[in-house]
Design a protein around this motif. Structure first.
Motif, PDB file in Angstrom:
ATOM      1  N   THR A  35      -8.074   5.925   0.954  1.00 20.49           N
ATOM      2  CA  THR A  35      -7.404   6.729  -0.051  1.00 20.49           C
ATOM      3  C   THR A  35      -8.161   8.043  -0.196  1.00 20.49           C
ATOM      4  N   GLU A  36      -7.434   9.107  -0.354  1.00 17.71           N
ATOM      5  CA  GLU A  36      -8.050  10.427  -0.428  1.00 17.71           C
ATOM      6  C   GLU A  36      -8.024  10.936  -1.866  1.00 17.71           C
ATOM      7  N   ALA A  37      -9.180  10.934  -2.499  1.00 18.84           N
ATOM      8  CA  ALA A  37      -9.303  11.467  -3.847  1.00 18.84           C
ATOM      9  C   ALA A  37      -9.701  12.935  -3.775  1.00 18.84           C
ATOM     10  N   LEU A  79       0.838  -1.197   0.000  1.00 20.02           N
ATOM     11  CA  LEU A  79       0.000   0.000   0.000  1.00 20.02           C
ATOM     12  C   LEU A  79       0.872   1.245   0.000  1.00 20.02           C
ATOM     13  N   GLU A  80       0.424   2.273  -0.709  1.00 20.04           N
ATOM     14  CA  GLU A  80       1.113   3.559  -0.681  1.00 20.04           C
ATOM     15  C   GLU A  80       0.095   4.691  -0.775  1.00 20.04           C
ATOM     16  N   TYR A  81       0.471   5.828  -0.201  1.00 27.30           N
ATOM     17  CA  TYR A  81      -0.364   7.029  -0.218  1.00 27.30           C
ATOM     18  C   TYR A  81      -1.781   6.740   0.293  1.00 27.30           C
ATOM     19  N   CYS A  82      -1.841   6.167   1.473  1.00 27.65           N
ATOM     20  CA  CYS A  82      -3.134   5.882   2.089  1.00 27.65           C
ATOM     21  C   CYS A  82      -2.964   5.793   3.611  1.00 27.65           C
ATOM     22  N   ARG A  83      -4.065   5.665   4.298  1.00 27.83           N
ATOM     23  CA  ARG A  83      -4.062   5.557   5.760  1.00 27.83           C
ATOM     24  C   ARG A  83      -4.726   4.250   6.136  1.00 27.83           C
ATOM     25  N   ASN A 115     -13.428  10.322  -0.396  1.00 27.53           N
ATOM     26  CA  ASN A 115     -12.535   9.406   0.287  1.00 27.53           C
ATOM     27  C   ASN A 115     -13.073   7.991   0.132  1.00 27.53           C
ATOM     28  N   THR A 170       2.301   6.471   3.582  1.00 30.24           N
ATOM     29  CA  THR A 170       1.335   5.674   4.340  1.00 30.24           C
ATOM     30  C   THR A 170       1.435   5.973   5.826  1.00 30.24           C
ATOM     31  N   TYR A 193     -12.819   3.839   1.088  1.00 27.44           N
ATOM     32  CA  TYR A 193     -12.365   2.836   2.038  1.00 27.44           C
ATOM     33  C   TYR A 193     -12.323   1.466   1.350  1.00 27.44           C
ATOM     34  N   TYR A 198      -8.113   0.452   4.510  1.00 26.12           N
ATOM     35  CA  TYR A 198      -7.212   1.531   4.141  1.00 26.12           C
ATOM     36  C   TYR A 198      -8.002   2.592   3.396  1.00 26.12           C
TER      37      TYR A 198
END
Length: 325
Positions: free
Chosen positions: A39-41, A23-27, A45, A64, A47, A37
């Motif tokens: 992701t912010e578009a 995973l990258e660029y996510c929480r 957002n 992350t 999930y 996780y």
């Protein structure tokens, strides 16, 4: 869902689990008893659920973050978590992935006890290393002989250079008197494999360089770290610390992870790195292909079986003599 116990989350054996995630660029967070996780578009957002009970390894790349609650649930499910560089290739100070292993006092004890029975004896430790090297070659020959996509690419197990290299590897391994000898013999075999596969896939000028940015080298780095994740997961489940290596040295951090990962790297990661480089695949496409190959060829099963076989065997003086020690 909030009252799940660790046993509820481990109903799928680690050797049978299907998933590894990068995973990258996510929480990564816990929500309503699940690990998700986010992701912010630009406009919304999103999930996504992570099926932790069927996951072995979670790699967290650039951009992350992870919450304490999510780490607690991942630990309960026995999922290894690693922080890595972009694209899944860890380059943190040029060291391996820093694996966060779940804490459990109830893992098996017989495998560590069996491992320690031979590990402090130089002769028996060398015999164990030879056993792993023999298993590695057997697995490679099995995978390359049955994989249709390898055959379609022209990878021929009966190629003269390969057969000669295999025979030399077996003969020299049997006569080796130290782990240093085995590492040198291993390097010689891998060099032949690189040359054969690179020529077959139209990469005649290939040179293995860990810091290089060409696709083949980048895919090799990436795939190798996926193999390290499986190896770390296998050893954690069996309760064997990474420091008890049989080939890669007593002081190298995570050394036994490298020993175990070597069981599958040449068989699966090496050919797919060159094939995907030839096809100009993306990192995600390469990763998906390698992970599917791990499943198709039961790589994690093979790791577990190989490590168990070495841990539980008691090498008698006669066996040691038969192995040329």
């Amino acid at each position: 869902m909030d009252d799940l116990s660790p046993s509820d989350l481990k109903v799928i054996l680690h050797s049978k689990r299907a998933n590894m995630y990068y995973l990258e660029y996510c929480r990564v967070m816990q929500k309503n008893g699940r690990v998700l996780y986010l992701t912010e578009a630009q406009k919304e957002n999103l999930y996504y659920n992570i099926p932790i009970a069927n996951t072995t390894v979670l790699l967290l790349g650039n951009g992350t973050s992870i919450t304490q609650a999510a780490m607690r649930m991942l630990s309960q499910a026995g999922v290894l978590v690693g922080f890595c560089g972009g694209g899944g290739t860890p380059l943190h100070m040029a060291t391996e992935v820093e694996w966060f292993t779940p804490q459990s006092e109830y893992r098996p004890t017989e495998y560590l006890q069996g491992w320690l029975k031979f590990w402090f004896d130089d002769t028996q430790r060398l015999a164990a290393a030879k056993t792993l090297q023999a298993a590695r070659l057997t697995y490679l020959q099995k995978v390359w002989s049955k994989d249709r996509e390898f055959k379609a690419e022209g990878i021929d197990l009966n190629h003269t250079s390969l057969q000669s290299a295999f025979a030399t590897f077996e003969a020299r391994t049997a006569k080796a008197t130290s782990s240093g000898d085995l590492l040198m013999i291993e390097a010689q075999l891998t060099k032949v494999l690189y040359k054969t596969i690179s020529n077959t896939t139209k990469h005649p000028d290939f040179s293995r360089q860990h810091q290089a940015t060409d696709r083949a080298n980048a895919f090799l780095n990436h795939g190798n770290y996926l193999a390290y994740g499986l190896a770390a997961s296998c050893l954690w489940v069996l309760g064997i610390p990474h420091g008890f290596a049989v080939m890669h040295g007593k002081t190298r951090r995570g050394a036994l992870v490298f020993d175990v990962a070597d069981l599958i790297k040449d068989a699966i990661v090496l050919p797919w790195a060159f094939i995907c480089a030839k096809e100009k695949a993306t990192e995600q496409e390469f990763r998906q292909q390698v992970l599917q190959a791990f499943i198709d060829h039961k790589a994690l099963d093979f790791m577990f079986n190989s490590v168990k076989a070495v841990a539980l065997q008691e090498l008698s003086p006669q066996q040691i003599e038969e192995q040329g020690l």
